[in-house]
Structures are given as C-alpha cells and as structure tokens.
Design an enzyme around this catalytic site. Structure first.
Site, PDB file in Angstrom:
ATOM      1  N   CYS A  12      41.108  35.025  28.392  1.00 57.20           N
ATOM      2  CA  CYS A  12      40.465  35.963  29.326  1.00 57.20           C
ATOM      3  C   CYS A  12      41.606  37.232  29.558  1.00 57.20           C
ATOM      4  CB  CYS A  12      40.124  35.142  30.452  1.00 57.20           C
ATOM      5  SG  CYS A  12      39.345  36.426  31.765  1.00 57.20           S
ATOM      6  N   LYS A  39      31.596  24.567  31.544  1.00 53.11           N
ATOM      7  CA  LYS A  39      32.254  24.807  32.918  1.00 53.11           C
ATOM      8  C   LYS A  39      31.890  23.392  33.687  1.00 53.11           C
ATOM      9  CE  LYS A  39      30.840  29.740  32.549  1.00 53.11           C
ATOM     10  NZ  LYS A  39      29.843  30.894  33.018  1.00 53.11           N
ATOM     11  N   GLU A  64      36.868  37.356  41.187  1.00 53.11           N
ATOM     12  CA  GLU A  64      36.880  38.745  40.943  1.00 53.11           C
ATOM     13  C   GLU A  64      38.530  39.326  40.763  1.00 53.11           C
ATOM     14  OE1 GLU A  64      34.722  41.434  39.675  1.00 53.11           O
ATOM     15  OE2 GLU A  64      33.308  39.467  39.273  1.00 53.11           O
ATOM     16  N   SER A  65      38.681  39.579  39.325  1.00 58.82           N
ATOM     17  CA  SER A  65      40.053  40.076  39.159  1.00 58.82           C
ATOM     18  C   SER A  65      40.557  41.207  40.311  1.00 58.82           C
ATOM     19  CB  SER A  65      40.323  40.271  37.768  1.00 58.82           C
ATOM     20  OG  SER A  65      39.592  41.308  37.419  1.00 58.82           O
TER      21      SER A  65
END
Ligand SMILES: N[C@@H](CCC(=O)N[C@@H](CS)C(=O)NCC(=O)O)C(=O)O
Length: 221
Positions: A12, A39, A64-65
């Site tokens: 990712c 998941k 959220e990055s």
C-alpha cells in the site's frame, strides 16, 4: 509518548507515506500487516472505510493517510510542512495531487487492453507535466529542505522503478526536473525503508494476477 501501531499492507502506497513521516520524526512504532482480500473483523472495527493505513494511538484509530500525516505533524517534530500558512496549504494541495496520481497508477495497472493502457499512460504523463512545471531548481520540491510533500511522492516513484523493468513508459523522458526530483526522493533513507525488501517481487506477483493488460507484459517467474 503515545504507543503507535500502524495497520499496514505490504504494497500500500498510502501506508508508505505514514511510514516515511514516522521515520522522519524518529517515532517508535509497531506494524501489523493485514490481508486486504480477507479483512479481519478487528480491522473493520478500527477502519471505517475498510482501508489501510490506520494508525492506532494508544489503541485509538486514526484513519486516512493525509489525516495521519497531519496528526503526526501536530504532535511530533521535526516539522515537515513549511511554517507559513499559505505554503502549508500549497503543500497539502500537492499531497492531494499525489493521491490523484496514485489513482491514475491504479487505472494503469487495471487497464484491460493496450488502448486503455495507453490512455492511462498519457493521463499520468499529463500529471507529470504539471509537476515538471511546478518544480523549482531543487534539490527538493520547495528548495533546500525536505518536506512531507516530497516524501509522499516516494511511493509514487517506487511503482515506476518496478514498471520500468519490463515496459517503456517514457514518463521521465524530457522531464528533467521531475527525473532529478525522483532520484532525490527515492534515495531518501525514510523513503527507501518505507516498503518491504521484497516489494518488487510482491508487486510483480500482484501485477501477474491482475488479469489486466499489464499482466501480459510482466515477465514470468
Ligand atoms: N484515501 C485513503 C486511501 C487508502 C487506500 O486506498 N488503501 C487501499 C490499499 S493501498 C485499501 O485499503 N484498499 C482496500 C479496499 O479499498 O477495500 C488514504 O489516503 O488512506
């Protein structure tokens, strides 16, 4: 200091951003890897969108990055955004732009045929023209100092290190500033260390299984 755990996936690019920021800030953190095709329930409880990365801060999830980067910037030095509010805002904009490029890269490796693949390649070429026009004299995007904004392009460039092994995309030709910035960013130790050592093999394997145009180009093992 809070205990930090980064919920990760090996390939990712958004996870890599968080690792780069954590490394630059010399933060101690653990990594937990999950299988995004299966998941686990605990992951879905901490990740409302079902996506990596998630940063657990003393067990409390931050998802959220871009938000993770802002949280780290708010809580730990050295600061990796410029001090001036307008410059900070502009850097945040270019971080969003990197996310758009990552979407385009996903479009490229998912393209079902050669014509669509070429259309996606051109789209990325257009984005890279925009970056070429925005870049200054280097060595970093904003001059002499490394910023978070530079780091987020590390995972973008890493894709092309692998793609260029087997397909000529010509995305860095005639874009000298971009090419120089790519080399500068890609050599940064935090960027080098943000992906696993077997990243290239994992990505090649992922691409082979993609059943898209690029799968037909990847050499067999
Ligand atoms: N906007 C998100 C994007 C994160 C993202 O797309 N993560 C991917 C892996 S790189 C994911 O978890 N995909 C799983 C899914 O969408 O089901 C961020 O910046 O954190």
């Amino acid at each position: 200091m809070a205990r930090l755990t980064l919920v990760s996936h090996h390939l990712c690019p958004y996870v890599q951003r968080a690792v780069i920021a954590l490394t630059e800030k010399r933060a101690r953190f653990e990594r937990v890897y999950i299988d995004l095709s299966n998941k686990p329930d605990w992951f879905l409880k901490v990740s409302p969108l079902g996506k990596t990365p998630v940063l657990l801060v003393d067990g409390q999830p931050v998802f959220e990055s871009a938000v993770i980067l802002e949280y780290l910037e708010d809580t730990r030095g050295p600061h990796l955004h410029p001090a001036h509010p307008l410059a900070r805002a502009r850097h945040r904009g270019w971080i969003e732009f990197a996310s758009a490029v990552l979407d385009d890269i996903a479009g490229l490796y998912s393209a079902s045929d050669a014509a669509l693949f070429e259309a996606k390649r051109r789209r990325i070429a257009g984005r890279f023209d925009q970056l070429e026009a925005a870049l200054g004299q280097g060595p970093w995007f904003a001059g002499e100092r490394f910023h978070l904004m530079d780091g987020v392009y590390g995972p973008v460039f890493r894709y092309f290190d692998v793609f260029e092994r087997f397909v000529a995309l010509r995305l860095f030709e005639e874009r000298p500033k971009l090419e120089a910035w790519r080399a500068q960013v890609s050599a940064r130790p935090s960027v080098v260390g943000a992906a696993p050592q077997d990243y290239a093999e994992r990505l090649l394997d992922f691409l082979r299984r993609r059943a898209s145009h690029i799968s037909t180009l990847v050499p067999a093992v």
